[in-house]
Design a protein around this motif. Sequence first.
Motif, PDB file in Angstrom:
ATOM      1  N   ASN A  30      49.333  16.057  43.337  1.00 45.73           N
ATOM      2  CA  ASN A  30      50.338  15.160  42.773  1.00 45.73           C
ATOM      3  C   ASN A  30      49.806  14.481  41.526  1.00 45.73           C
ATOM      4  O   ASN A  30      48.596  14.452  41.277  1.00 45.73           O
ATOM      5  CB  ASN A  30      50.775  14.126  43.810  1.00 45.73           C
ATOM      6  CG  ASN A  30      51.832  14.676  44.750  1.00 45.73           C
ATOM      7  OD1 ASN A  30      52.960  14.941  44.342  1.00 45.73           O
ATOM      8  ND2 ASN A  30      51.463  14.898  46.005  1.00 45.73           N
ATOM      9  N   LEU A  31      50.740  13.936  40.741  1.00 43.90           N
ATOM     10  CA  LEU A  31      50.414  13.330  39.456  1.00 43.90           C
ATOM     11  C   LEU A  31      50.992  11.923  39.341  1.00 43.90           C
ATOM     12  O   LEU A  31      51.994  11.607  39.985  1.00 43.90           O
ATOM     13  CB  LEU A  31      50.973  14.194  38.315  1.00 43.90           C
ATOM     14  CG  LEU A  31      50.448  15.629  38.223  1.00 43.90           C
ATOM     15  CD1 LEU A  31      51.215  16.396  37.157  1.00 43.90           C
ATOM     16  CD2 LEU A  31      48.961  15.647  37.926  1.00 43.90           C
ATOM     17  N   PRO A  32      50.386  11.063  38.500  1.00 42.81           N
ATOM     18  CA  PRO A  32      50.909   9.710  38.288  1.00 42.81           C
ATOM     19  C   PRO A  32      52.108   9.727  37.329  1.00 42.81           C
ATOM     20  O   PRO A  32      52.107  10.466  36.338  1.00 42.81           O
ATOM     21  CB  PRO A  32      49.723   8.965  37.675  1.00 42.81           C
ATOM     22  CG  PRO A  32      48.953  10.034  36.960  1.00 42.81           C
ATOM     23  CD  PRO A  32      49.119  11.294  37.782  1.00 42.81           C
ATOM     24  N   VAL A  33      53.113   8.906  37.644  1.00 43.45           N
ATOM     25  CA  VAL A  33      54.372   8.933  36.903  1.00 43.45           C
ATOM     26  C   VAL A  33      54.813   7.519  36.535  1.00 43.45           C
ATOM     27  O   VAL A  33      54.740   6.598  37.362  1.00 43.45           O
ATOM     28  CB  VAL A  33      55.492   9.589  37.754  1.00 43.45           C
ATOM     29  CG1 VAL A  33      56.792   9.678  36.974  1.00 43.45           C
ATOM     30  CG2 VAL A  33      55.068  10.961  38.239  1.00 43.45           C
ATOM     31  N   MET A  34      55.281   7.349  35.306  1.00 44.65           N
ATOM     32  CA  MET A  34      55.955   6.114  34.898  1.00 44.65           C
ATOM     33  C   MET A  34      57.446   6.415  34.800  1.00 44.65           C
ATOM     34  O   MET A  34      57.857   7.311  34.052  1.00 44.65           O
ATOM     35  CB  MET A  34      55.429   5.619  33.545  1.00 44.65           C
ATOM     36  CG  MET A  34      53.950   5.325  33.501  1.00 44.65           C
ATOM     37  SD  MET A  34      53.388   4.081  34.692  1.00 44.65           S
ATOM     38  CE  MET A  34      54.268   2.619  34.127  1.00 44.65           C
ATOM     39  N   ILE A  35      58.261   5.694  35.577  1.00 50.95           N
ATOM     40  CA  ILE A  35      59.699   5.920  35.553  1.00 50.95           C
ATOM     41  C   ILE A  35      60.388   4.788  34.806  1.00 50.95           C
ATOM     42  O   ILE A  35      59.880   3.670  34.722  1.00 50.95           O
ATOM     43  CB  ILE A  35      60.291   6.058  36.976  1.00 50.95           C
ATOM     44  CG1 ILE A  35      60.069   4.783  37.807  1.00 50.95           C
ATOM     45  CG2 ILE A  35      59.698   7.272  37.670  1.00 50.95           C
ATOM     46  CD1 ILE A  35      60.795   4.815  39.149  1.00 50.95           C
ATOM     47  N   PHE A  36      61.572   5.092  34.251  1.00 53.62           N
ATOM     48  CA  PHE A  36      62.352   4.102  33.510  1.00 53.62           C
ATOM     49  C   PHE A  36      63.823   4.498  33.545  1.00 53.62           C
ATOM     50  O   PHE A  36      64.166   5.641  33.898  1.00 53.62           O
ATOM     51  CB  PHE A  36      61.856   3.964  32.066  1.00 53.62           C
ATOM     52  CG  PHE A  36      61.802   5.262  31.310  1.00 53.62           C
ATOM     53  CD1 PHE A  36      62.866   5.694  30.540  1.00 53.62           C
ATOM     54  CD2 PHE A  36      60.658   6.066  31.367  1.00 53.62           C
ATOM     55  CE1 PHE A  36      62.818   6.888  29.840  1.00 53.62           C
ATOM     56  CE2 PHE A  36      60.594   7.270  30.680  1.00 53.62           C
ATOM     57  CZ  PHE A  36      61.671   7.681  29.911  1.00 53.62           C
ATOM     58  N   SER A  37      64.674   3.578  33.189  1.00 51.72           N
ATOM     59  CA  SER A  37      66.106   3.846  33.187  1.00 51.72           C
ATOM     60  C   SER A  37      66.494   4.672  31.961  1.00 51.72           C
ATOM     61  O   SER A  37      65.971   4.449  30.857  1.00 51.72           O
ATOM     62  CB  SER A  37      66.883   2.522  33.171  1.00 51.72           C
ATOM     63  OG  SER A  37      68.265   2.740  32.940  1.00 51.72           O
ATOM     64  N   VAL A  38      67.405   5.604  32.153  1.00 48.27           N
ATOM     65  CA  VAL A  38      67.909   6.408  31.041  1.00 48.27           C
ATOM     66  C   VAL A  38      68.476   5.504  29.947  1.00 48.27           C
ATOM     67  O   VAL A  38      68.340   5.798  28.750  1.00 48.27           O
ATOM     68  CB  VAL A  38      68.979   7.398  31.539  1.00 48.27           C
ATOM     69  CG1 VAL A  38      69.668   8.096  30.376  1.00 48.27           C
ATOM     70  CG2 VAL A  38      68.361   8.428  32.488  1.00 48.27           C
ATOM     71  N   GLU A  39      69.073   4.393  30.330  1.00 48.00           N
ATOM     72  CA  GLU A  39      69.658   3.461  29.358  1.00 48.00           C
ATOM     73  C   GLU A  39      68.614   2.865  28.418  1.00 48.00           C
ATOM     74  O   GLU A  39      68.950   2.406  27.325  1.00 48.00           O
ATOM     75  CB  GLU A  39      70.404   2.339  30.086  1.00 48.00           C
ATOM     76  CG  GLU A  39      71.678   2.788  30.778  1.00 48.00           C
ATOM     77  CD  GLU A  39      72.459   1.626  31.356  1.00 48.00           C
ATOM     78  OE1 GLU A  39      72.010   0.471  31.194  1.00 48.00           O
ATOM     79  OE2 GLU A  39      73.514   1.870  31.952  1.00 48.00           O
ATOM     80  N   ASN A  40      67.362   2.860  28.845  1.00 47.93           N
ATOM     81  CA  ASN A  40      66.304   2.270  28.017  1.00 47.93           C
ATOM     82  C   ASN A  40      65.425   3.319  27.345  1.00 47.93           C
ATOM     83  O   ASN A  40      64.322   3.013  26.875  1.00 47.93           O
ATOM     84  CB  ASN A  40      65.437   1.350  28.877  1.00 47.93           C
ATOM     85  CG  ASN A  40      66.186   0.117  29.336  1.00 47.93           C
ATOM     86  OD1 ASN A  40      66.950  -0.472  28.575  1.00 47.93           O
ATOM     87  ND2 ASN A  40      65.976  -0.283  30.589  1.00 47.93           N
ATOM     88  N   SER A  41      65.909   4.549  27.275  1.00 48.10           N
ATOM     89  CA  SER A  41      65.109   5.635  26.716  1.00 48.10           C
ATOM     90  C   SER A  41      64.691   5.371  25.278  1.00 48.10           C
ATOM     91  O   SER A  41      63.598   5.775  24.848  1.00 48.10           O
ATOM     92  CB  SER A  41      65.899   6.954  26.767  1.00 48.10           C
ATOM     93  OG  SER A  41      66.151   7.337  28.096  1.00 48.10           O
ATOM     94  N   GLU A  42      65.545   4.673  24.520  1.00 45.79           N
ATOM     95  CA  GLU A  42      65.208   4.426  23.113  1.00 45.79           C
ATOM     96  C   GLU A  42      63.984   3.537  22.961  1.00 45.79           C
ATOM     97  O   GLU A  42      63.269   3.591  21.959  1.00 45.79           O
ATOM     98  CB  GLU A  42      66.403   3.814  22.363  1.00 45.79           C
ATOM     99  CG  GLU A  42      66.723   2.354  22.691  1.00 45.79           C
ATOM    100  CD  GLU A  42      67.460   2.180  24.009  1.00 45.79           C
ATOM    101  OE1 GLU A  42      67.698   1.018  24.404  1.00 45.79           O
ATOM    102  OE2 GLU A  42      67.810   3.201  24.629  1.00 45.79           O
ATOM    103  N   LEU A  43      63.727   2.701  23.954  1.00 45.62           N
ATOM    104  CA  LEU A  43      62.537   1.849  23.899  1.00 45.62           C
ATOM    105  C   LEU A  43      61.269   2.642  24.171  1.00 45.62           C
ATOM    106  O   LEU A  43      60.186   2.313  23.669  1.00 45.62           O
ATOM    107  CB  LEU A  43      62.647   0.701  24.912  1.00 45.62           C
ATOM    108  CG  LEU A  43      63.697  -0.366  24.628  1.00 45.62           C
ATOM    109  CD1 LEU A  43      63.764  -1.356  25.783  1.00 45.62           C
ATOM    110  CD2 LEU A  43      63.358  -1.102  23.338  1.00 45.62           C
TER     111      LEU A  43
END
Length: 432
Positions: free
Chosen positions: A131-144
């Motif tokens: 397994n690998l480490p992942v940073m998740i975020f909202s699609v709405e904040n993709s521009e950031l």
Amino acid sequence: MNFLSKFLRFFAGAVFSVLFFSCGGTSKIIVWTDRSELVSYLDYYNVTQHKVKAVIVYKEHLANSLPPAKDEKKPDVIIGSFLKNGKTKKYFAQLDGILRPDRVNASLIYESLLQYGRVNESQYLLPVSFNLPVMIFSVENSELVDESGITIGSEKIKTSSASFNEKNSHKIFTKMGFAPSWNPDFLYELAKARNAEFCELSNNVVNNFTNKFANTFDYDENALDTTISYIKSWTTEKNESTAAEQDFAFKYLYMPDYKQVVSDRCLYSYVTSDRYFSLSAEQIKDLDYRWLSEDGKICIEDEIVTAGIYRKSENPSGAKEFLVWLLSEDTQKKLLDRSAKMQLDTTIFGICNGFSSLKTVNERFFPSYYTDLLGNLPSDEALRAPQMLSPRWQSLKERVIIPYLIDAVKTDSKTAPKTIEERLNAWRKQFY
């Protein structure tokens, strides 16, 4: 002992009895494992061929279960985590003989994982999953995020998180992009990524009983100190203090990881690939992710699942046939199909709850079941396997390393944290 452990012990005993006394002349192998997924795999193996019957024996502390007790049936195959340690060569048979294109094709396996299973250039363990480490975020904040490629580094996380921060009229945070202190596992993974080099001591040091780390582990002290300083600067520069980070988490981050980012209270959350890809389609539909990477490398999680043949196996030929079966593209495609049909993929990710060690399985088959992986699989060269770790590493990590990191990165503590040496001495008292 948890319910799963009790169930597996009962199931293993029942299956052992039935197979041992009812298979007549059929060849048998005994598989020791700490992976619950193997119950389904061995069941499938036993009904799809009749040359070898596999019996599962669950071992909650697999790495510390060797050698078998005198009155215990010897294993033939051993599959699980933390099998790569100073005793590996002593208990496992060499596997170089089955590493050939018509058996287990080494060219299909990630090189860093294959190397992980070697001792003195001989193959003793074969990687099964990781397994690998992942940073998740909202699609709405993709521009950031605005990160080209499929990875994200700590500097980008820090700067983009700061741009997300907001305060109310009382100068209290109402939004905070990300705080290192929120997740102890993130602290640990960042230390690994920044070359802390946690590892088991070499045999010559282990034998030196005057050494304060005897029988435990070593690390790069300068790299760890540098990482701690980096995290503390991150906190003070972007989030004011550890107290402010923890106060925000207490107020707003009481929900599951994936809900935290879609609530628009924070920008990122740290998870692992098995947790992320076990989310339902409904839970994942508003999420995006990047692999946590530093200097172009993604650190593989410590719990790599490997497989080996016990050196004193009573059926080494049957054990080899089973490993050849397990580490084939065709088998793993069928296991993925079976998991999907039985809806096991809602709780178990991929192969043994992780990515397959076979590159082609991940590239050709995984995207059919996990569509978010389309175009997002890391390359062989990007992966970095962990160092050799003690069979007691989970305990060391949870009771020594993680508590030390949590205390060491606090920006508002009035007292110096207990050192790793002090924590280690307390930990060792439970064994000596």
